[in-house]
Design an enzyme around this catalytic site. Sequence first.
Site, PDB file in Angstrom:
ATOM      1  N   LYS A   1      -1.739   1.848   3.208  1.00  0.00           N
ATOM      2  CA  LYS A   1      -1.511   2.061   1.774  1.00  0.00           C
ATOM      3  C   LYS A   1      -0.843   3.405   1.527  1.00  0.00           C
ATOM      4  O   LYS A   1       0.162   3.496   0.811  1.00  0.00           O
ATOM      5  CB  LYS A   1      -2.827   1.970   1.003  1.00  0.00           C
ATOM      6  CG  LYS A   1      -2.664   2.125  -0.500  1.00  0.00           C
ATOM      7  CD  LYS A   1      -3.994   2.000  -1.228  1.00  0.00           C
ATOM      8  CE  LYS A   1      -4.821   3.252  -1.105  1.00  0.00           C
ATOM      9  NZ  LYS A   1      -6.025   3.240  -1.958  1.00  0.00           N
TER      10      LYS A   1
ATOM     11  N   ASP B   1      -3.190  -1.671  -3.103  1.00  0.00           N
ATOM     12  CA  ASP B   1      -4.439  -1.074  -3.584  1.00  0.00           C
ATOM     13  C   ASP B   1      -5.284  -2.170  -4.244  1.00  0.00           C
ATOM     14  O   ASP B   1      -4.942  -3.353  -4.193  1.00  0.00           O
ATOM     15  CB  ASP B   1      -4.151   0.075  -4.546  1.00  0.00           C
ATOM     16  CG  ASP B   1      -3.445  -0.376  -5.815  1.00  0.00           C
ATOM     17  OD1 ASP B   1      -3.202  -1.594  -5.981  1.00  0.00           O
ATOM     18  OD2 ASP B   1      -3.129   0.482  -6.655  1.00  0.00           O
TER      19      ASP B   1
END
Length: 213
Positions: free
Chosen positions: A124, A142
């Site tokens: 991420k 996310d």
Amino acid sequence: MTQKKLKELTVEVIDRLEKEYPLADCTLDYDDAWKLLISVRLAAQCTDERVNKIVPGLYEKYPTIDALAEAEVEDIESIVRPCGLGKSKARDISKCMRMLRDDFGSKVPDKFDDLMKLPGVGRKSANLIMGDVFGEPAIVTDTHCIRLTNRIGLVDGIKDPKKVEMALWKIVPPEKGSDFCHRLVYHGRDICTARTKPHCDRCCLEDICAKNI
């Protein structure tokens, strides 16, 4: 749904969110790549709003990569503690800044695999840096991205962040990925919320969302 139909749906979702949130960008404040690295680590199990309030004090005391690399972990922790998980976050920040100093000439690397070598940096974070800092294709999975893409029907019951990312790479135009994920954050906070019932009556995707079909 066929892959062709899924790609068509994805493009339609992207187009509508672009119109709804034309100025959507990263909600973490930063003016340098290394600061974004720190903020995204601090944002784990913490709101971006709180992180944005905490980091100015950190940078006032330690204004450079080298300064943070030299700092005592306990001193970093004393500043970032309000973001939660203070010990582990301070430890990762310290190790990350030292590696940037020692292995990368005090610069944030512009290669995904190099970013993944940094302590506290996962897919991420690496995707966020690649997309926002270096303008490369990126998909940031996310919690908003995972929740919304499942609800909308772009992925089917996939919760693992890497698996969601891999599924989205197949249907999201590469040049749209980074901004698309930012817009999912805005939409997830305003409309397709997690802790309350989604506000489907105000959603620009209501007629094409799998949740309502």
